[in-house]
Design a protein around this motif. Structure first.
Motif, mmCIF file in Angstrom:
data_model
loop_
_atom_site.group_PDB
_atom_site.id
_atom_site.type_symbol
_atom_site.label_atom_id
_atom_site.label_comp_id
_atom_site.label_asym_id
_atom_site.label_seq_id
_atom_site.Cartn_x
_atom_site.Cartn_y
_atom_site.Cartn_z
ATOM 1 N N LEU A 293 0.835 -1.197 0.000
ATOM 2 C CA LEU A 293 0.000 0.000 0.000
ATOM 3 C C LEU A 293 0.877 1.257 0.000
ATOM 4 C CD1 LEU A 293 -3.058 0.477 0.046
ATOM 5 C CD2 LEU A 293 -2.928 0.588 2.543
ATOM 6 N N ALA A 294 1.948 1.214 0.765
ATOM 7 C CA ALA A 294 2.882 2.346 0.824
ATOM 8 C C ALA A 294 3.485 2.617 -0.553
ATOM 9 C CB ALA A 294 3.981 2.077 1.851
ATOM 10 N N ASP A 295 3.806 1.551 -1.290
ATOM 11 C CA ASP A 295 4.333 1.705 -2.649
ATOM 12 C C ASP A 295 3.316 2.387 -3.556
ATOM 13 O OD1 ASP A 295 6.784 0.567 -2.131
ATOM 14 O OD2 ASP A 295 6.199 -1.439 -2.788
ATOM 15 N N ILE A 296 2.057 1.958 -3.445
ATOM 16 C CA ILE A 296 0.991 2.528 -4.265
ATOM 17 C C ILE A 296 0.807 4.017 -3.940
ATOM 18 C CG2 ILE A 296 -1.503 2.497 -4.678
ATOM 19 C CD1 ILE A 296 -1.366 -0.575 -4.220
ATOM 20 N N VAL A 297 0.775 4.342 -2.656
ATOM 21 C CA VAL A 297 0.616 5.733 -2.229
ATOM 22 C C VAL A 297 1.800 6.568 -2.721
ATOM 23 C CG1 VAL A 297 0.570 7.275 -0.225
ATOM 24 C CG2 VAL A 297 -0.835 5.203 -0.233
ATOM 25 N N ASN A 298 2.992 6.008 -2.610
ATOM 26 C CA ASN A 298 4.188 6.699 -3.062
ATOM 27 C C ASN A 298 4.119 7.002 -4.557
ATOM 28 O OD1 ASN A 298 7.049 5.837 -4.501
ATOM 29 N ND2 ASN A 298 7.290 7.358 -2.897
ATOM 30 N N GLU A 299 3.692 6.022 -5.370
ATOM 31 C CA GLU A 299 3.592 6.226 -6.813
ATOM 32 C C GLU A 299 2.566 7.296 -7.153
ATOM 33 O OE1 GLU A 299 2.837 2.467 -8.779
ATOM 34 O OE2 GLU A 299 4.590 1.596 -7.792
ATOM 35 N N GLU A 300 1.446 7.298 -6.417
ATOM 36 C CA GLU A 300 0.355 8.221 -6.725
ATOM 37 C C GLU A 300 0.622 9.638 -6.224
ATOM 38 O OE1 GLU A 300 -3.200 10.030 -7.762
ATOM 39 O OE2 GLU A 300 -2.251 8.242 -8.583
ATOM 40 N N THR A 301 1.255 9.761 -5.049
ATOM 41 C CA THR A 301 1.332 11.072 -4.391
ATOM 42 C C THR A 301 2.758 11.577 -4.211
ATOM 43 O OG1 THR A 301 1.499 10.121 -2.182
ATOM 44 C CG2 THR A 301 -0.728 10.492 -3.039
ATOM 45 N N GLY A 302 3.747 10.690 -4.351
ATOM 46 C CA GLY A 302 5.125 11.081 -4.100
ATOM 47 C C GLY A 302 5.496 11.088 -2.621
ATOM 48 N N LEU A 303 4.538 10.714 -1.763
ATOM 49 C CA LEU A 303 4.838 10.626 -0.326
ATOM 50 C C LEU A 303 5.870 9.529 -0.081
ATOM 51 C CD1 LEU A 303 1.273 10.797 1.234
ATOM 52 C CD2 LEU A 303 3.150 12.323 1.834
ATOM 53 N N ASP A 304 6.732 9.746 0.875
ATOM 54 C CA ASP A 304 7.711 8.743 1.263
ATOM 55 C C ASP A 304 6.986 7.511 1.805
ATOM 56 O OD1 ASP A 304 9.841 7.316 2.675
ATOM 57 O OD2 ASP A 304 10.991 9.148 2.331
ATOM 58 N N THR A 305 7.426 6.329 1.408
ATOM 59 C CA THR A 305 6.773 5.106 1.880
ATOM 60 C C THR A 305 6.836 4.995 3.403
ATOM 61 O OG1 THR A 305 8.818 3.886 1.427
ATOM 62 C CG2 THR A 305 7.091 3.738 -0.235
ATOM 63 N N ASP A 306 7.868 5.572 4.016
ATOM 64 C CA ASP A 306 7.993 5.533 5.477
ATOM 65 C C ASP A 306 6.892 6.345 6.170
ATOM 66 O OD1 ASP A 306 10.214 3.956 5.238
ATOM 67 O OD2 ASP A 306 11.651 5.579 5.559
ATOM 68 N N ASP A 307 6.277 7.284 5.423
ATOM 69 C CA ASP A 307 5.211 8.097 6.006
ATOM 70 C C ASP A 307 3.892 7.334 6.090
ATOM 71 O OD1 ASP A 307 6.895 10.235 6.253
ATOM 72 O OD2 ASP A 307 6.265 11.189 4.380
ATOM 73 N N VAL A 308 3.781 6.275 5.304
ATOM 74 C CA VAL A 308 2.528 5.520 5.251
ATOM 75 C C VAL A 308 2.532 4.495 6.383
ATOM 76 C CG1 VAL A 308 1.007 4.116 3.814
ATOM 77 C CG2 VAL A 308 2.459 5.864 2.765
ATOM 78 N N GLN A 309 1.970 4.908 7.527
ATOM 79 C CA GLN A 309 1.945 4.068 8.711
ATOM 80 C C GLN A 309 0.514 3.801 9.128
ATOM 81 O OE1 GLN A 309 4.412 6.192 11.483
ATOM 82 N NE2 GLN A 309 6.229 5.977 10.198
ATOM 83 N N LEU A 310 0.324 2.699 9.856
ATOM 84 C CA LEU A 310 -1.013 2.221 10.184
ATOM 85 C C LEU A 310 -1.898 3.276 10.840
ATOM 86 C CD1 LEU A 310 -0.203 -1.377 11.471
ATOM 87 C CD2 LEU A 310 -1.286 -0.753 9.302
ATOM 88 N N ASP A 311 -1.316 4.101 11.701
ATOM 89 C CA ASP A 311 -2.149 5.050 12.448
ATOM 90 C C ASP A 311 -2.381 6.368 11.712
ATOM 91 O OD1 ASP A 311 0.437 5.883 12.631
ATOM 92 O OD2 ASP A 311 0.434 6.190 14.799
ATOM 93 N N LYS A 312 -1.894 6.470 10.485
ATOM 94 C CA LYS A 312 -2.064 7.713 9.721
ATOM 95 C C LYS A 312 -3.418 7.733 9.011
ATOM 96 C CE LYS A 312 2.027 9.586 10.421
ATOM 97 N NZ LYS A 312 3.076 9.836 9.436
#
Length: 82
Positions: free
Chosen positions: A12-31
């Motif tokens: 999911l973090a990879d998908i978010v990163n591709e779509e938004t450019g957000l760092d995969t490390d930012d994609v955490q369960l509590d976000k």
């Protein structure tokens, strides 16, 4: 056998990163997608479509609004893989 939550989170973090450019490390369960990650509804739809393809699950449109946090999405995908 479905993936574990860690694997789903990473995917999911990879998908978010591709779509938004957000760092995969930012994609955490509590976000929260909207509050913390600042993902708009259009990007969210793209993320959902990509997640459906990647994880082989169906995420109905009326479920998407219930996926407030990354944890919600991971849990949903995990149970949808069943």
């Amino acid at each position: 056998m479905g993936m574990n939550e860690q694997e789903i989170l990473a995917g999911l973090a990879d998908i978010v990163n591709e779509e938004t450019g957000l760092d995969t490390d930012d994609v955490q369960l509590d976000k929260s997608f909207t509050e913390d990650l600042d993902i708009d509804s259009l990007s969210m739809m793209t993320i959902v479509v990509n997640a459906e393809e990647k994880f082989g699950v169906k995420i109905p449109d009326d479920e998407v609004k219930n996926l407030k946090t990354v944890r919600d999405a991971v849990t949903f995908i995990s149970s949808a893989q069943g």
